[in-house]
Design a protein around this motif. Structure first.
Motif, PDB file in Angstrom:
ATOM      1  N   GLN A 147      35.241  39.896  49.309  1.00  0.00           N
ATOM      2  CA  GLN A 147      34.642  41.229  49.929  1.00  0.00           C
ATOM      3  C   GLN A 147      35.615  42.346  49.848  1.00  0.00           C
ATOM      4  N   GLU A 148      36.649  41.780  49.922  1.00  0.00           N
ATOM      5  CA  GLU A 148      38.112  42.901  50.128  1.00  0.00           C
ATOM      6  C   GLU A 148      38.661  43.189  48.959  1.00  0.00           C
ATOM      7  N   VAL A 149      38.702  42.226  47.961  1.00  0.00           N
ATOM      8  CA  VAL A 149      39.616  42.665  46.758  1.00  0.00           C
ATOM      9  C   VAL A 149      39.185  43.918  45.937  1.00  0.00           C
ATOM     10  N   PHE A 150      37.851  44.199  45.874  1.00  0.00           N
ATOM     11  CA  PHE A 150      37.401  45.194  45.151  1.00  0.00           C
ATOM     12  C   PHE A 150      37.668  46.798  45.800  1.00  0.00           C
ATOM     13  N   ASP A 151      38.156  46.655  47.149  1.00  0.00           N
ATOM     14  CA  ASP A 151      38.528  48.022  47.899  1.00  0.00           C
ATOM     15  C   ASP A 151      40.153  48.268  47.672  1.00  0.00           C
ATOM     16  N   PHE A 194      41.715  39.209  41.363  1.00  0.00           N
ATOM     17  CA  PHE A 194      40.345  39.215  41.296  1.00  0.00           C
ATOM     18  C   PHE A 194      39.811  37.897  41.841  1.00  0.00           C
ATOM     19  N   PHE A 195      40.223  36.948  41.213  1.00  0.00           N
ATOM     20  CA  PHE A 195      39.553  35.602  41.155  1.00  0.00           C
ATOM     21  C   PHE A 195      40.832  34.374  41.155  1.00  0.00           C
ATOM     22  N   PRO A 196      41.287  34.219  42.692  1.00  0.00           N
ATOM     23  CA  PRO A 196      42.236  33.077  42.717  1.00  0.00           C
ATOM     24  C   PRO A 196      41.606  31.686  42.380  1.00  0.00           C
ATOM     25  N   GLY A 197      42.117  31.014  41.877  1.00  0.00           N
ATOM     26  CA  GLY A 197      41.859  29.588  41.256  1.00  0.00           C
ATOM     27  C   GLY A 197      41.022  29.606  40.114  1.00  0.00           C
ATOM     28  N   GLU A 227      35.371  30.343  53.056  1.00  0.00           N
ATOM     29  CA  GLU A 227      35.034  31.362  53.812  1.00  0.00           C
ATOM     30  C   GLU A 227      36.193  32.353  53.514  1.00  0.00           C
ATOM     31  N   SER A 228      37.520  31.820  53.311  1.00  0.00           N
ATOM     32  CA  SER A 228      38.499  32.631  53.129  1.00  0.00           C
ATOM     33  C   SER A 228      38.538  33.370  51.538  1.00  0.00           C
ATOM     34  N   ARG A 229      37.899  32.580  50.701  1.00  0.00           N
ATOM     35  CA  ARG A 229      37.514  32.944  49.468  1.00  0.00           C
ATOM     36  C   ARG A 229      36.700  34.105  49.566  1.00  0.00           C
ATOM     37  N   GLU A 230      35.365  33.997  50.066  1.00  0.00           N
ATOM     38  CA  GLU A 230      34.382  34.987  50.177  1.00  0.00           C
ATOM     39  C   GLU A 230      34.968  36.214  51.035  1.00  0.00           C
ATOM     40  N   LYS A 231      35.761  36.037  51.893  1.00  0.00           N
ATOM     41  CA  LYS A 231      36.531  37.253  52.436  1.00  0.00           C
ATOM     42  C   LYS A 231      37.176  37.990  51.573  1.00  0.00           C
ATOM     43  N   HIS A 232      38.040  37.064  50.589  1.00  0.00           N
ATOM     44  CA  HIS A 232      38.785  37.820  49.769  1.00  0.00           C
ATOM     45  C   HIS A 232      38.015  38.646  48.784  1.00  0.00           C
TER      46      HIS A 232
END
Length: 385
Positions: free
Chosen positions: A238-242, A339-342, A231-236
């Motif tokens: 969703q937000e990272v491109f803003d 953009f893509f942690p991990g 969920e944390s990754r998905e939230k990231h």
């Protein structure tokens, strides 16, 4: 001395190793027969035998040179250091096929390899070279679906690979291995591990407790923890491109550099890839075609390879071996993970002239490659309007 005798005597010594502490240097080669090393990793390792583990593995704790936890295995769970996020991740890596994807520590790995190679098997060819004070044993194993020897001869299906290669360098003085070579991943890469500063049986088996070594960071585990992490990754995502896109300058294998500010008001197409990502291979022809078809003064195309320890020569060889024609860069430990942690891969971003996301192509479905390429081209055409 014959190879079987060398392996037998080495196995005899390895069975006396109940715990061990050592430094381990790992060299990674992008493809099995490469001579140019792609990355070098150095770890401090503690391992402990664990007869109760039905997978034949040993308990282990692996630290980075600065003392931070890299990973650990207690016989059931794997622990991964996530210091930058303030927690330790704990997972059960038992897959749907009953296999745990846990890499064994050096002495456990060497012991099981000796046991395996000493079993009668007409699909195994063993040769040996005399290096003066050492023996080097080289092995070709012709067995279907073998990627790597992780305690047992199979770890997971290996697609079309029908061969594996192993090597052991063994000291003549004490008949103990100091180097192991093996293949893993898909596509296959070659790993070579060398140990130094070795202490044999420095602690008692019954006194070895994983929790004593991994520190007092919060530990997230099991399904609930995995759900939170996802969920944390998905939230990231969703937000990272803003957020403002990074302005980092990356080194290209061609000798130049690339950055988003450097590309100005052109539309950008960025591929994010990893050297052990099988699905990523399907992205390279698509990005090559886009690079060939669009004028460079209006559409800038480049790729970024995830791996903070990559040597530039390894990145160059990776691009060459995969037929990559578009500009290809080495990550700087920030641009990719922004953009893509991990290291999620493969990803293709289509970025507008003013550095906003137009399209995020996540993953590659090899049965839908035409549709994926069409979608990417439509996004580029839209951004060019």
């Amino acid at each position: 001395m014959e190879p079987a005798e060398v392996l037998s005597r080495s196995l005899e010594e390895l069975r006396r190793v109940h715990t061990a502490r050592y430094m381990m240097t790992e060299h990674v080669f992008p493809v099995p027969m490469d001579t140019a090393c792609a990355s070098i990793n150095v770890y401090r390792v503690i391992e402990c035998e664990n007869p109760a583990d039905t997978f034949g593995n040993a308990k282990s704790v692996i630290f980075k040179p600065d003392g931070k936890l890299e990973r650990a295995y207690d016989g059931v769970y794997s622990y991964y250091g996530r210091y930058d996020s303030g927690f330790i991740e704990k997972n059960s890596w038992k897959n749907y096929n009953g296999i745990r994807y846990v890499q064994p520590p050096f002495y456990n790995h060497a012991m099981h390899l000796c046991e395996y190679l000493l079993e009668p098997n007409d699909k195994i060819t063993i040769t040996m070279e005399d290096e003066g004070d050492k023996w080097i044993v080289k092995t070709e194993v012709r067995e279907w679906q073998q990627v790597c020897f992780f305690g047992k001869p199979y770890i997971c299906p290996s697609m079309a690979y029908t061969k594996s290669y192993f090597g052991l360098r063994i000291n003549k003085s004490d008949m103990m291995p100091i180097w192991i070579s093996y293949l893993r991943d898909w596509p296959q890469s070659r790993y070579e591990r060398t140990v130094s500063e070795v202490e044999i049986n420095p602690v008692a088996v019954e006194g070895f407790v994983i929790e004593d070594y991994i520190g007092d960071m919060p530990v997230y585990q099991d399904e609930e923890a995995d759900k939170k992490i996802k969920e944390s990754r998905e939230k990231h995502y969703q937000e990272v491109f803003d957020r403002p896109f990074p302005t980092d300058t990356l080194q290209l294998v061609s000798g130049g550099t690339v950055s988003l500010p450097q590309l100005g008001d052109r539309v950008k197409v960025i591929l994010f890839t990893m050297n052990h990502c099988g699905a990523c291979k399907y992205a390279y022809p698509i990005v090559n075609a886009i690079y060939d078809d669009y004028p460079a003064d209006s559409v800038a195309v480049f790729g970024v390879l995830w791996n903070e320890n990559q040597l530039m020569e390894g990145v160059r060889l990776f691009a060459e071996s995969n037929g990559i024609r578009f500009p290809f860069a080495k990550d700087n430990c920030h641009f990719y993970s922004h953009f893509f942690p991990g290291g999620l891969a493969p990803n293709i971003l289509v970025v507008s002239r003013d550095n906003k996301k137009v399209l995020w192509q996540r993953g590659m479905d090899r049965f839908k490659l035409d549709k994926i390429e069409k979608k990417i081209r439509e996004a580029i055409d839209k951004a060019l309007l």
